[in-house]
Motif scaffolding. Structure first.
Motif, PDB file in Angstrom:
ATOM      1  N   UNK A   1     -60.124  -4.459  -6.343  1.00  0.00           N
ATOM      2  CA  UNK A   1     -58.986  -3.782  -6.427  1.00  0.00           C
ATOM      3  C   UNK A   1     -57.806  -4.511  -5.469  1.00  0.00           C
ATOM      4  N   UNK A   2     -57.103  -5.656  -6.229  1.00  0.00           N
ATOM      5  CA  UNK A   2     -56.169  -6.611  -5.382  1.00  0.00           C
ATOM      6  C   UNK A   2     -54.908  -5.753  -4.895  1.00  0.00           C
ATOM      7  N   UNK A   3     -54.637  -4.501  -5.746  1.00  0.00           N
ATOM      8  CA  UNK A   3     -53.324  -3.977  -5.462  1.00  0.00           C
ATOM      9  C   UNK A   3     -53.107  -3.250  -4.515  1.00  0.00           C
ATOM     10  N   UNK A   4     -53.482  -3.577  -3.006  1.00  0.00           N
ATOM     11  CA  UNK A   4     -53.486  -2.749  -1.917  1.00  0.00           C
ATOM     12  C   UNK A   4     -52.745  -3.686  -0.930  1.00  0.00           C
ATOM     13  N   UNK A   5     -51.799  -2.881  -0.325  1.00  0.00           N
ATOM     14  CA  UNK A   5     -50.765  -3.339   0.713  1.00  0.00           C
ATOM     15  C   UNK A   5     -51.574  -3.711   1.906  1.00  0.00           C
ATOM     16  N   UNK A   6     -51.146  -4.672   2.416  1.00  0.00           N
ATOM     17  CA  UNK A   6     -51.423  -5.365   3.712  1.00  0.00           C
ATOM     18  C   UNK A   6     -51.374  -4.525   4.848  1.00  0.00           C
ATOM     19  N   UNK A   7     -52.144  -4.488   5.981  1.00  0.00           N
ATOM     20  CA  UNK A   7     -51.850  -3.910   7.298  1.00  0.00           C
ATOM     21  C   UNK A   7     -51.541  -4.590   8.354  1.00  0.00           C
ATOM     22  N   UNK A   8     -50.615  -3.737   9.248  1.00  0.00           N
ATOM     23  CA  UNK A   8     -50.500  -4.778  10.878  1.00  0.00           C
ATOM     24  C   UNK A   8     -49.101  -5.249  10.654  1.00  0.00           C
ATOM     25  N   UNK A   9     -48.409  -5.370   9.378  1.00  0.00           N
ATOM     26  CA  UNK A   9     -47.152  -5.706   9.483  1.00  0.00           C
ATOM     27  C   UNK A   9     -46.108  -4.759   9.479  1.00  0.00           C
ATOM     28  N   UNK A  10     -45.676  -4.448  10.557  1.00  0.00           N
ATOM     29  CA  UNK A  10     -44.895  -3.327  11.086  1.00  0.00           C
ATOM     30  C   UNK A  10     -43.553  -3.197  10.549  1.00  0.00           C
ATOM     31  N   UNK A  11     -43.114  -4.316  10.820  1.00  0.00           N
ATOM     32  CA  UNK A  11     -41.484  -4.532  10.702  1.00  0.00           C
ATOM     33  C   UNK A  11     -41.359  -5.758   9.913  1.00  0.00           C
ATOM     34  N   UNK A  12     -40.257  -5.806   8.766  1.00  0.00           N
ATOM     35  CA  UNK A  12     -39.767  -6.913   8.415  1.00  0.00           C
ATOM     36  C   UNK A  12     -38.439  -7.063   7.902  1.00  0.00           C
ATOM     37  N   UNK A  13     -37.584  -7.948   8.743  1.00  0.00           N
ATOM     38  CA  UNK A  13     -36.274  -8.046   8.366  1.00  0.00           C
ATOM     39  C   UNK A  13     -35.855  -9.310   7.608  1.00  0.00           C
ATOM     40  N   UNK A  14     -35.022  -9.098   6.785  1.00  0.00           N
ATOM     41  CA  UNK A  14     -34.460 -10.264   5.942  1.00  0.00           C
ATOM     42  C   UNK A  14     -33.001 -10.419   5.724  1.00  0.00           C
ATOM     43  N   UNK A  15     -32.424 -11.552   6.268  1.00  0.00           N
ATOM     44  CA  UNK A  15     -31.064 -11.853   6.273  1.00  0.00           C
ATOM     45  C   UNK A  15     -30.470 -10.561   7.067  1.00  0.00           C
ATOM     46  N   UNK A  16     -31.026 -10.027   8.210  1.00  0.00           N
ATOM     47  CA  UNK A  16     -30.397  -9.295   9.172  1.00  0.00           C
ATOM     48  C   UNK A  16     -30.922  -7.623   8.731  1.00  0.00           C
ATOM     49  N   UNK A  17     -31.267  -7.561   7.731  1.00  0.00           N
ATOM     50  CA  UNK A  17     -31.671  -6.046   7.131  1.00  0.00           C
ATOM     51  C   UNK A  17     -32.933  -5.901   7.063  1.00  0.00           C
ATOM     52  N   UNK A  18     -33.094  -4.572   7.379  1.00  0.00           N
ATOM     53  CA  UNK A  18     -34.667  -4.075   7.813  1.00  0.00           C
ATOM     54  C   UNK A  18     -35.307  -3.626   6.323  1.00  0.00           C
ATOM     55  N   UNK A  19     -36.362  -4.305   5.862  1.00  0.00           N
ATOM     56  CA  UNK A  19     -36.904  -3.899   4.581  1.00  0.00           C
ATOM     57  C   UNK A  19     -38.214  -3.368   4.655  1.00  0.00           C
ATOM     58  N   UNK A  20     -38.799  -3.616   5.810  1.00  0.00           N
ATOM     59  CA  UNK A  20     -40.144  -3.049   6.032  1.00  0.00           C
ATOM     60  C   UNK A  20     -39.843  -2.229   7.342  1.00  0.00           C
ATOM     61  N   UNK A  21     -40.236  -1.069   7.405  1.00  0.00           N
ATOM     62  CA  UNK A  21     -39.870  -0.327   8.580  1.00  0.00           C
ATOM     63  C   UNK A  21     -41.243   0.634   9.050  1.00  0.00           C
ATOM     64  N   UNK A  22     -41.883   0.308  10.292  1.00  0.00           N
ATOM     65  CA  UNK A  22     -43.043   1.164  10.525  1.00  0.00           C
ATOM     66  C   UNK A  22     -44.078   0.888   9.408  1.00  0.00           C
ATOM     67  N   UNK A  23     -44.387  -0.107   8.908  1.00  0.00           N
ATOM     68  CA  UNK A  23     -45.309  -0.372   7.612  1.00  0.00           C
ATOM     69  C   UNK A  23     -44.735   0.160   6.278  1.00  0.00           C
TER      70      UNK A  23
END
Length: 524
Positions: free
Chosen positions: A489-511
């Motif tokens: 079952x490869x289609x599962x989101x990773x864990x422990x990546x809480x926030x991702x910001x790309x070019x100054x914009x929030x694309x992942x927030x609180x996971x």
């Protein structure tokens, strides 16, 4: 002082120093404005990062999102964003989506993905980048130009050395692409339509990339019994052309070949010590995701799919192939059919299971699968050593890459096909191995997925946390980061990546994905 995004009380691992320090990060617009003590500052969005690492966005220098066509179908690339990947480089292993000198050029993709129904509205490389810029991209995207794409567009289905005139046309197309912003040139020397390319052809094209200080990315001619010679070939090509060269998804396939590791790494080290700018990417898995026809002897697949199918139908050729396979000392029984759009009957089955069901040898089962799938099939092969993989992860000249493709998190193949879990979990899996196996320091690990690939790719103002750089930033939990994706079952989101910001914009927030898509097309 007010920022658009304020990250407070985190531990900054900046991607270039050997220290981790407690600091705040202030972001406004697309840029990092301040890194330091911002206790009196405010933010339109405030992220509390106590006990978390604040790191540069991860750079996947070896992505196949283009050759699997998922970049066009799923431009959000959610399975990559949620790993902390903010930039990808596509166009590897000799294949890119441009330039297209003829419709046959796109056939270089079909070893990975059916091109039936593909409708592309560009020919030149610059037109491709312009078209891509109108997609809502989840990640920043750079692209190399594939040698097979250049070659196939001119020679079509012929397998032969290119004429001097054809080489000149390839040079012109490559030159136009580099001028339009291509990140470099890629070779796929193991594949059918590049095996006959003469050394002079490879040198002339590589020299053009070298003169522009662009990357040369090479899928070795052999990753098994002749891996040392294959490494030496690439090192010599880089030395003559002056290219910065990356060996793609470096590995030693097959237990019988694992003993060649030291010699192969020594060949890389010697080239580096002699001034060749050489490095390699590696993924933290001991299972490959391979094109099945590459298990055949090269004479059997030179000429591409039609040649393969013709050889499988011819009794004499088929017997020669069977003899070759039986003499390779390969453990084919555990090879698992992961993907085939032409025939789904074998999906999820191993060659051993298919052989038992058909009451034939495993080698015959391999040929039957190729015949039944029109030679378009991808397999999982558990043929790598975990120990060798970890040695490569630690090597000072390695960087970490997925060698996979990006998908939506809701993706699940309708026909039962499986993708490699590295498409959903490479970077977190690597970081969890750093934590659990003490492979290296955290500062060294972060460099291998940020500043080093950025430098080798030629990216400016990305890959490090510095005031003035683009705000590609990840906040991760060092105690909890990891991959949950499996082969089953490869289609599962990773864990422990809480926030991702790309070019100054929030694309992942609180996971969780925010729905914002902030990727851009990278031009060089």
């Amino acid at each position: 002082m007010t920022f658009d995004i304020l990250i407070k009380n985190g531990i900054v691992v900046d991607g270039f120093s050997n220290e981790a320090r407690r600091a705040d990060v202030g972001i406004s617009g697309a840029a990092i404005k301040v890194i330091g003590d911002l206790k009196n500052a405010t933010g339109g969005k405030t992220i509390l990062a106590e006990g978390k690492y604040i790191v540069p966005g991860f750079i996947d220098i070896q992505s196949h999102s283009d050759s699997y066509l998922t970049l066009l179908e799923y431009p959000a690339q959610e399975s990559l964003i949620t790993q902390g990947i903010t930039t990808i480089a596509v166009g590897h292993c000799g294949t890119s989506l441009a330039p297209l000198a003829s419709p046959e050029a796109l056939k270089s993709v079909q070893k990975w993905r059916s091109i039936a129904g593909a409708n592309l509205n560009w020919l030149k490389f610059g037109e491709f980048l312009e078209a891509l810029s109108h997609y809502q991209l989840g990640v920043n995207v750079a692209s190399l130009i594939g040698h097979s794409t250049l070659r196939r567009g001119l020679l079509r289905d012929e397998v032969r050395p290119a004429t001097p005139e054809e080489v000149q046309i390839m040079q012109r197309m490559l030159g136009e692409g580099l001028q339009a912003g291509a990140a470099g040139l890629s070779l796929g020397l193991i594949y059918a339509h590049e095996t006959d390319a003469a050394g002079e052809e490879l040198s002339r094209l590589s020299e053009m990339a070298g003169k522009k200080s662009r990357l040369l990315s090479v899928h070795l001619r052999s990753e098994g019994s002749h891996v040392v010679e294959a490494v030496e070939e690439v090192a010599e090509l880089a030395r003559k052309s002056g290219c910065r060269v990356k060996i793609s998804h470096f590995k030693i396939q097959g237990r019988q070949n694992w003993g060649q590791l030291e010699l192969a790494l020594s060949a890389i080290d010697r080239a580096y010590q002699r001034g060749v700018d050489i490095f390699f990417d590696v993924y933290p898995y001991s299972t490959t995701w391979s094109v099945l026809y590459t298990y055949l002897p090269k004479w059997a697949y030179e000429g591409g799919r039609e040649t393969i199918l013709k050889n499988l139908r011819d009794r004499s050729s088929r017997e020669r192939i069977l003899t070759y396979l039986k003499n390779q000392s390969l453990d084919l029984s555990s090879v698992l059919v992961a993907t085939s759009e032409a025939n789904t009957a074998f999906l999820g089955k191993t060659l051993g299971q298919i052989a038992r069901n058909q009451e034939i040898s495993v080698e015959e089962a391999l040929l039957n699968v190729l015949s039944a799938t029109n030679a378009q099939v991808i397999v999982f092969d558990y043929n790598l050593s975990s120990g060798i993989m970890e040695t490569m992860l630690r090597h000072p000249l390695s960087v970490i890459a997925t060698d996979g493709a990006g998908y939506d998190l809701g993706y699940a193949s309708l026909n039962g096909s499986l993708v490699h879990p590295r498409c959903f979990g490479t970077m977190p899996k690597f970081l969890s191995a750093v934590r659990e196996k003490n492979l290296m320091s955290w500062t060294e690990a972060i460099k291998k997925i940020t500043s080093r690939p950025a430098e080798k790719l030629g990216l400016k103002k990305r890959g490090t946390l510095v005031a003035g750089n683009y705000a590609d930033v990840v906040v991760l939990d060092p105690r909890g980061v990891g991959s949950r994706a499996s082969y089953e079952n490869p289609y599962i989101q990773s864990e422990g990546i809480d926030e991702v910001i790309i070019n100054g914009r929030s694309v992942v927030s609180k996971g969780q994905l925010t729905g914002t898509l902030a990727g851009q097309v990278m031009r060089f």
